[in-house]
Scaffold this active site. Sequence first.
Site, PDB file in Angstrom:
ATOM      1  N   HIS A 294      -3.440 -15.247   9.598  1.00  0.00           N
ATOM      2  CA  HIS A 294      -3.000 -14.762   8.300  1.00  0.00           C
ATOM      3  C   HIS A 294      -3.298 -13.282   8.070  1.00  0.00           C
ATOM      4  O   HIS A 294      -2.436 -12.550   7.603  1.00  0.00           O
ATOM      5  CB  HIS A 294      -3.658 -15.597   7.202  1.00  0.00           C
ATOM      6  N   HIS A 295      -4.516 -12.835   8.389  1.00  0.00           N
ATOM      7  CA  HIS A 295      -4.910 -11.464   8.033  1.00  0.00           C
ATOM      8  C   HIS A 295      -5.817 -10.895   9.114  1.00  0.00           C
ATOM      9  O   HIS A 295      -6.717 -11.585   9.597  1.00  0.00           O
ATOM     10  CB  HIS A 295      -5.661 -11.476   6.702  1.00  0.00           C
TER      11      HIS A 295
ATOM     12  N   THR B  40      -0.062 -21.482  -1.163  1.00  0.00           N
ATOM     13  CA  THR B  40      -1.034 -20.621  -1.822  1.00  0.00           C
ATOM     14  C   THR B  40      -2.322 -21.360  -2.180  1.00  0.00           C
ATOM     15  O   THR B  40      -2.313 -22.541  -2.543  1.00  0.00           O
ATOM     16  CB  THR B  40      -0.441 -20.000  -3.100  1.00  0.00           C
ATOM     17  N   GLU B  41      -3.407 -20.624  -2.092  1.00  0.00           N
ATOM     18  CA  GLU B  41      -4.723 -21.144  -2.439  1.00  0.00           C
ATOM     19  C   GLU B  41      -4.791 -21.573  -3.898  1.00  0.00           C
ATOM     20  O   GLU B  41      -5.642 -22.383  -4.287  1.00  0.00           O
ATOM     21  CB  GLU B  41      -5.763 -20.050  -2.163  1.00  0.00           C
TER      22      GLU B  41
ATOM     23  N   ARG C  84      -4.947 -25.314  -4.650  1.00  0.00           N
ATOM     24  CA  ARG C  84      -6.298 -25.877  -4.664  1.00  0.00           C
ATOM     25  C   ARG C  84      -7.072 -25.410  -5.892  1.00  0.00           C
ATOM     26  O   ARG C  84      -7.782 -26.189  -6.535  1.00  0.00           O
ATOM     27  CB  ARG C  84      -7.047 -25.483  -3.388  1.00  0.00           C
TER      28      ARG C  84
ATOM     29  N   ALA D  58       0.830  -1.208   0.000  1.00  0.00           N
ATOM     30  CA  ALA D  58       0.000   0.000   0.000  1.00  0.00           C
ATOM     31  C   ALA D  58       0.862   1.255   0.000  1.00  0.00           C
ATOM     32  O   ALA D  58       0.595   2.217  -0.732  1.00  0.00           O
ATOM     33  CB  ALA D  58      -0.937  -0.004   1.200  1.00  0.00           C
TER      34      ALA D  58
ATOM     35  N   ASN E  14       4.236  -7.509   4.536  1.00  0.00           N
ATOM     36  CA  ASN E  14       3.583  -8.784   4.244  1.00  0.00           C
ATOM     37  C   ASN E  14       3.428  -9.045   2.751  1.00  0.00           C
ATOM     38  O   ASN E  14       3.286 -10.196   2.329  1.00  0.00           O
ATOM     39  CB  ASN E  14       2.206  -8.842   4.907  1.00  0.00           C
TER      40      ASN E  14
ATOM     41  N   GLY F  97      -6.884 -13.007  -2.858  1.00  0.00           N
ATOM     42  CA  GLY F  97      -6.773 -12.096  -3.988  1.00  0.00           C
ATOM     43  C   GLY F  97      -7.312 -10.713  -3.703  1.00  0.00           C
ATOM     44  O   GLY F  97      -7.013  -9.751  -4.424  1.00  0.00           O
TER      45      GLY F  97
ATOM     46  N   HIS G  71      -5.371 -18.660   7.654  1.00  0.00           N
ATOM     47  CA  HIS G  71      -5.204 -19.277   6.339  1.00  0.00           C
ATOM     48  C   HIS G  71      -5.195 -20.777   6.548  1.00  0.00           C
ATOM     49  O   HIS G  71      -4.471 -21.285   7.412  1.00  0.00           O
ATOM     50  CB  HIS G  71      -3.903 -18.818   5.683  1.00  0.00           C
TER      51      HIS G  71
ATOM     52  N   GLY H 167      -0.599 -15.290  -3.926  1.00  0.00           N
ATOM     53  CA  GLY H 167      -1.725 -15.456  -4.842  1.00  0.00           C
ATOM     54  C   GLY H 167      -1.707 -14.500  -6.019  1.00  0.00           C
ATOM     55  O   GLY H 167      -1.031 -14.708  -7.026  1.00  0.00           O
ATOM     56  N   GLY H 168      -2.462 -13.424  -5.914  1.00  0.00           N
ATOM     57  CA  GLY H 168      -2.559 -12.458  -7.001  1.00  0.00           C
ATOM     58  C   GLY H 168      -3.498 -11.343  -6.606  1.00  0.00           C
ATOM     59  O   GLY H 168      -3.794 -11.142  -5.428  1.00  0.00           O
TER      60      GLY H 168
ATOM     61  N   ARG I 163     -11.940 -19.146   3.334  1.00  0.00           N
ATOM     62  CA  ARG I 163     -10.840 -19.586   4.190  1.00  0.00           C
ATOM     63  C   ARG I 163     -11.295 -19.920   5.607  1.00  0.00           C
ATOM     64  O   ARG I 163     -10.756 -20.834   6.235  1.00  0.00           O
ATOM     65  CB  ARG I 163      -9.755 -18.502   4.225  1.00  0.00           C
TER      66      ARG I 163
ATOM     67  N   ARG J 271     -11.732 -12.529   4.526  1.00  0.00           N
ATOM     68  CA  ARG J 271     -11.175 -11.972   3.295  1.00  0.00           C
ATOM     69  C   ARG J 271     -11.035 -13.056   2.243  1.00  0.00           C
ATOM     70  O   ARG J 271     -10.501 -14.131   2.520  1.00  0.00           O
ATOM     71  CB  ARG J 271      -9.804 -11.338   3.567  1.00  0.00           C
TER      72      ARG J 271
ATOM     73  N   GLU K 110      -3.922  -3.210   5.123  1.00  0.00           N
ATOM     74  CA  GLU K 110      -4.376  -4.044   6.228  1.00  0.00           C
ATOM     75  C   GLU K 110      -4.539  -3.282   7.534  1.00  0.00           C
ATOM     76  O   GLU K 110      -5.181  -3.780   8.461  1.00  0.00           O
ATOM     77  CB  GLU K 110      -3.412  -5.217   6.423  1.00  0.00           C
TER      78      GLU K 110
END
Length: 573
Positions: free
Chosen positions: A507-508, A378-379, A382, A137, A164, A550, A366, A170-171, A403, A547, A537
């Site tokens: 995780h978040h 990473t998700e 899956r 950010a 972080n 992504g 997570h 992920g993306g 999640r 969350r 965050e």
Amino acid sequence: MKKIVKSSFAFFCLALFSCGGKRTFRDGTWTGSGEGRNGPLEVSVTIQDGEVCAAELLSEQETEGIGKPAIQPILEQFLQSGGDTDDVDTVSGATVTSDGLLDALDAALDSSAGKEKKKFAYKNTKCDIVIIGAGGAGLVAATEAAGRGANTIVLEKSPIVGGNTNFSTGGINASYTKEQKRLGIEDSPEVFYQDTMKGGKNMNDPELVKTLVDNSAAMVEWLQSDIVGADLSDVGIFGGASNKRIHRPRGGQAIGEHLVPLLREAAEEQGADIRLKNRVVEILMGKDGEACGVRVSAGSSEYTIKAKAVIIATGGFGANPKMVEQFRPDLAGFGTTNQRGATGDAFSMVQKFGAATTQMDQIQTHPTVVPKNGSMITEAVRGNGAILIDRRGMRFVDEMQTRDLVSKAILDCSGKTAFLVFDQGVRESLKAIESYAEHNLLTEAQTLGELAQKLGLDPVQVEKSLERWNAFVAAKKDSDFGRNPKSMDRAIASPPFYAIEVEPAIHHTMGGLKINSRAQVLSVSGKVIPGLYAAGEVTGGVHGANRLGGNAVADICVFGKIAADSALNQIGK
């Protein structure tokens, strides 16, 4: 444990060269330090007859399976290159450790060359916009602010940028993008909005979610433009999404290690002054209650920066166990995927402004983190076709649920862990998996029966579970748990087969400072605090109770840019 690397031939040492030719080094053993992911790294370099003879790791705090496997190859490359750290490649998935080790080696060589590190004392100064935090950010805000002509200073308490975001795998979620159209993916801002609200259990601030969604496609284009130059051409699907909308580098490379260096370079090219190891200890208040600068601690000295606007981009508090337990006692003792600087410093600094916070108890785990070492899987694994099985050898959940639900399902399993299972086809579809292999996180076997035996599971049941899953993939219908067929592109049938044991970890932190759609920080009475903005965050309301994967990168980028634009409008730039 110390690791010593010496040249293959005792009588043959490697000469040191720089761009300008051979450099002069003093014989002896010299030490240097750098900053790894979890703390300082210290090394020694031995010089004999002006040439490198050995390099030794003296101490480190890196995590098993993540940073530690990167150390030995780098020391070996260092010697093979003749002691030229510019010729040493960083290790994929361990960029922070790699960079810290190279800094330590450079520091040791500087000591040998008699080059003393100059002490630098910052002086009181002023600027247009000061940004607290050089994570995703902060770097986006800095790039935008400096690019539009604002005198911009970024302050980061750590010795590295990225926060972080460095570990984001992920993306970035975005809808109705050019990349989706190119790939024939149907999506819309309306569906993206509904997915995000549903994922957050409708606790999200609708105005903030709408702002996130409406600016997402333009954000991807901004990141792909010549300003940053990111590759976001691969589009996949993550949990809670109706459609493929997570944009990432080609081949599924981790977004953080791709994006952070580009953002830092972009911010500095635009003229932003990024100051590392500069901890903000106070946000200054003007006579009318406005934010007008900061007080900074840098080494053994302090200085002040007077500014027309202050942007807070300090991240969350997922690495602060006391804060986590304060708001969520049930998460006491959980591991964390967060870098150690995510300690929630900003929340005490804004109290004098009467700043409001929201949903501080909404903390996400997570579901797929390697036990005891904090390595997040990473998700996308899956999303690209992997499944989860328990100690019975059976599937127990829709792997692409949100999640919080997948985390709960794993915690309900015997042993409170599960196994992520996939095949060579999934591995080849996602570049991020290669870093897991390099860090020895994969259990590998040529048959499912052999894999089950290595995991201590019932081979017959594992084979039955995979046979049933593959039938669902062929039919494009998960009759057991209703998994989204858009995440069922690959059967698990191509050897070798792989598994990773996983568990949930913090995780978040979804809660934080209350902001409006212009990223202005609000007071407890709902009024705008003049001159004070926040993004990423450290803020709350965007994600609600959960969350979606992504949405964090989308959040930090969209609101980082909005915070800069709002501050620029305030100061007339």
